[in-house]
Design an enzyme around this catalytic site. Structure first.
Site, PDB file in Angstrom:
ATOM      1  N   ARG A  87     -50.010 -85.129  38.563  1.00 42.39           N
ATOM      2  CA  ARG A  87     -49.622 -86.357  38.301  1.00 42.39           C
ATOM      3  C   ARG A  87     -50.665 -87.067  37.429  1.00 42.39           C
ATOM      4  NH1 ARG A  87     -49.937 -91.468  41.320  1.00 42.39           N
ATOM      5  NH2 ARG A  87     -48.448 -92.734  40.440  1.00 42.39           N
ATOM      6  N   HIS A 131     -50.238 -97.058  34.860  1.00 42.39           N
ATOM      7  CA  HIS A 131     -51.127 -97.072  35.861  1.00 42.39           C
ATOM      8  C   HIS A 131     -52.117 -98.129  35.699  1.00 42.39           C
ATOM      9  CE1 HIS A 131     -52.305 -94.714  39.538  1.00 42.39           C
ATOM     10  NE2 HIS A 131     -53.280 -95.595  39.634  1.00 42.39           N
ATOM     11  N   GLU A 176     -47.620 -98.620  41.761  1.00 43.56           N
ATOM     12  CA  GLU A 176     -47.818 -99.548  42.667  1.00 43.56           C
ATOM     13  C   GLU A 176     -47.977-100.876  41.829  1.00 43.56           C
ATOM     14  OE1 GLU A 176     -51.799 -98.824  44.353  1.00 43.56           O
ATOM     15  OE2 GLU A 176     -51.156 -96.820  45.317  1.00 43.56           O
ATOM     16  N   ASN A 303     -47.043 -93.821  47.616  1.00 46.45           N
ATOM     17  CA  ASN A 303     -48.416 -93.656  47.876  1.00 46.45           C
ATOM     18  C   ASN A 303     -48.709 -94.493  49.285  1.00 46.45           C
ATOM     19  OD1 ASN A 303     -48.448 -92.976  45.173  1.00 46.45           O
ATOM     20  ND2 ASN A 303     -49.609 -94.789  44.598  1.00 46.45           N
ATOM     21  N   TYR A 305     -51.966 -94.779  52.220  1.00 45.43           N
ATOM     22  CA  TYR A 305     -53.543 -94.788  52.677  1.00 45.43           C
ATOM     23  C   TYR A 305     -53.713 -95.226  54.187  1.00 45.43           C
ATOM     24  CZ  TYR A 305     -54.215 -93.398  47.697  1.00 45.43           C
ATOM     25  OH  TYR A 305     -54.394 -92.928  46.715  1.00 45.43           O
ATOM     26  N   GLU A 371     -49.233 -90.133  46.189  1.00 44.75           N
ATOM     27  CA  GLU A 371     -50.592 -90.415  46.390  1.00 44.75           C
ATOM     28  C   GLU A 371     -50.903 -90.418  47.829  1.00 44.75           C
ATOM     29  OE1 GLU A 371     -52.812 -93.772  44.586  1.00 44.75           O
ATOM     30  OE2 GLU A 371     -51.684 -93.241  42.563  1.00 44.75           O
TER      31      GLU A 371
HETATM   32  C1  FCB Z   1     -54.040 -96.389  44.668  1.00 43.19           C
HETATM   33  C2  FCB Z   1     -54.219 -96.373  43.168  1.00 43.19           C
HETATM   34  C3  FCB Z   1     -55.289 -95.319  42.624  1.00 43.19           C
HETATM   35  C4  FCB Z   1     -56.321 -95.110  43.780  1.00 43.19           C
HETATM   36  C5  FCB Z   1     -56.226 -95.025  45.072  1.00 43.19           C
HETATM   37  C6  FCB Z   1     -57.392 -95.031  46.066  1.00 43.19           C
HETATM   38  O1  FCB Z   1     -53.790 -97.754  45.353  1.00 43.19           O
HETATM   39  O2  FCB Z   1     -52.853 -96.287  42.763  1.00 43.19           O
HETATM   40  O3  FCB Z   1     -55.230 -95.506  41.501  1.00 43.19           O
HETATM   41  O4  FCB Z   1     -57.244 -96.239  43.037  1.00 43.19           O
HETATM   42  O5  FCB Z   1     -55.324 -96.438  45.325  1.00 43.19           O
END
Ligand code: FCB
Length: 466
Positions: A87, A131, A176, A303, A305, A371
């Site tokens: 990607r 992006h 995002e 995405n 985290y 992500e």
């Molecule tokens: C996300 C972004 C990516 C990267 C990660 C850690 O928010 O999409 O570009 O910075 O975080």
């Protein structure tokens, strides 16, 4: 504390479904460098990173990982790792240097070469159109706060699909939009660096409108695998007190529901509409916009985290400006337990629950994890190895979380690790390393980390089963 487990063991012999896509992700401004090459125009991230005080140590993407010149080596690395997909994003200012008007063929040629190289290596390209690197020329005309930018984005999508539609099957419009809109226009942590709730709310709507208009152009060009990538942060109140629950609701609305509901239901959540209006920053919706925004999709990019706990109260100065419209009275708590070098907590269980929640809220839409990853203080040792047990552990536990969601009936079709290689982590600069591959910036030498080897082993195992 980190529990290091052999990848095969941690996944407990449990399998991903046949055809599951395993990839890694990057973004143009974070890796390409060569910002003046082949007619590329400036983007808002060039301007922002060159403004003193905006990024850690004044880091910029001028050189980044020099991928624009080293893409062949990088594609070879992907093939060595056994990735089935990659990607990446296209830099709008390479294709249309001022954002609109004249098309720069040399910019498109770079992506033609990259895609050909990927296809020859057996790595499926997954292309993201945006992006975060808006052409500065469009920012000068109002950027995403201006409705016209949505139209310009659709025109850009049409140019790219005309050039690459014959060889790229999987297309995503935005990455995002929450970050573009709110970090870019409310907290100002990201380009264009504004702290303007009205501009932020307008950017929310115009990004989504741009998505919908671009989706129409991509469909008209025959794209059959179309998605958008949204980021999600599960948000919980610190206590059951009404004020804390209200704080969590407000953040949940802006970081999880507003984009999702517009795209999958064609309606903004009523509570978010009310929050934004109450903050004097109403969404600038015109008749018919939501039908455009809710264009049918083939998959939703997710995405993930970390998760977050919030309370109501006065924000301590070290928390900085809020990223949320009307979020002045909301405090994000520091995570409990170990954190990555970003200061983010680690919650694979929340990942499974998020995927299940999405499966319920968007029942007919397959999910693709576009992500997921973690930053650690990696170093190359005397023998040329990079031991990153924390990232191996994070990767394996989050892959297991995806298997848990699939076992619970959620339709998840793929997983892209963030990131293929260390890169320019936006305002946090080069100090934050997310790669499966280590980059030594002075020499641009790439070294596969233990996590890269672990991922490759999992992929081999998966293929062996398939
Ligand atoms: C996300 C972004 C990516 C990267 C990660 C850690 O928010 O999409 O570009 O910075 O975080």
């Amino acid at each position: 504390m980190t529990v290091t487990v052999a990848p095969e063991e941690a996944l407990g012999g449990r399998a991903f479904p046949p055809g599951f896509v395993f990839g890694a992700a990057t973004a143009a401004y974070q890796i390409e460098g060569s910002v003046d090459a082949d007619g590329r125009g400036p983007s808002i991230w060039d301007t922002f990173s060159h403004t003193p005080g905006r990024t850690v140590r004044g880091d910029t993407g001028d050189v980044a990982t020099d991928h624009y010149r080293r893409y062949r080596e990088d594609v070879a690395l992907m093939a060595d790792l056994g990735l089935s997909a990659y990607r990446f994003s296209v830099a709008w200012p390479r294709v249309l240097p001022t954002g609109a008007g004249r098309v720069e063929q040399r910019g498109l040629d770079f992506y033609r070469r990259l895609v050909d190289e990927l296809l020859a290596a057996g790595v499926e390209p997954w292309l993201t159109l945006y992006h975060w690197d808006l052409p500065q020329g469009l920012q000068d005309r109002g950027g995403w706060a201006d409705r016209d930018t949505a139209e310009r984005f659709a025109d850009y999508a049409a140019v790219v699909v005309e050039a690459l539609g014959d060889r790229v099957q999987h297309w995503s419009t935005l990455n995002e939009p929450m970050c573009s809109a709110l970090l870019g226009h409310r907290s100002g942590q990201h380009a264009p660096g504004l702290q303007d709730p009205v501009a932020a709310s307008r950017a929310v709507h115009h990004l989504l409108l741009g998505h919908g208009l671009a989706a129409g152009r991509l469909r008209a060009a025959g794209v059959g695998s179309l998605g958008i990538t949204l980021n999600f942060t599960p948000t919980h109140p610190a206590t059951d007190a009404p004020a804390d629950r209200e704080a969590a609701r407000l953040l949940d609305g802006q970081q999880n529901r507003v984009f999702l509901d517009a795209v999958v239901r064609g309606a903004y959540p009523e509570d978010v509409v009310a929050d934004l209006a109450a903050a004097g920053a109403p969404l600038p919706v015109r008749g018919g916009d939501l039908e455009v925004i809710a264009a049918p999709l083939d998959w939703l990019g997710v995405n993930y985290y970390f998760e977050q706990t919030v309370r109501a109260g006065t924000r301590p100065p070290e928390k900085g400006e809020t990223s949320f419209i009307g979020g002045e009275g909301v405090v994000e708590l520091d995570p409990e337990g170990p954190t990555t070098t970003m200061g983010w907590g680690i919650s694979p269980g929340a990942f499974t629950r998020l995927l299940q929640w999405l499966g319920e809220r968007a029942p007919d839409l397959p999910l693709v994890v576009t992500e997921n990853g973690s930053a650690w203080p990696d170093e190359v040792d005397g023998e040329g190895h990079v031991h990153d047990p924390e990232r191996v552990d994070f990767l394996v536990r989050h892959l297991a979380a995806v298997v848990d969601a699939i076992d619970a009936g959620v339709d998840v079709r793929g997983y892209f690790a963030w990131s293929l290689m260390d890169n320019f982590e936006w305002a946090r600069g080069y100090a934050q390393r997310f790669g499966l591959v280590h980059v030594d910036y002075p020499t641009q030498r790439r070294t596969v980390k233990d996590s890269g080897h672990a991922y490759a082993a999992i992929l081999r195992q998966h293929r062996g089963r398939g």
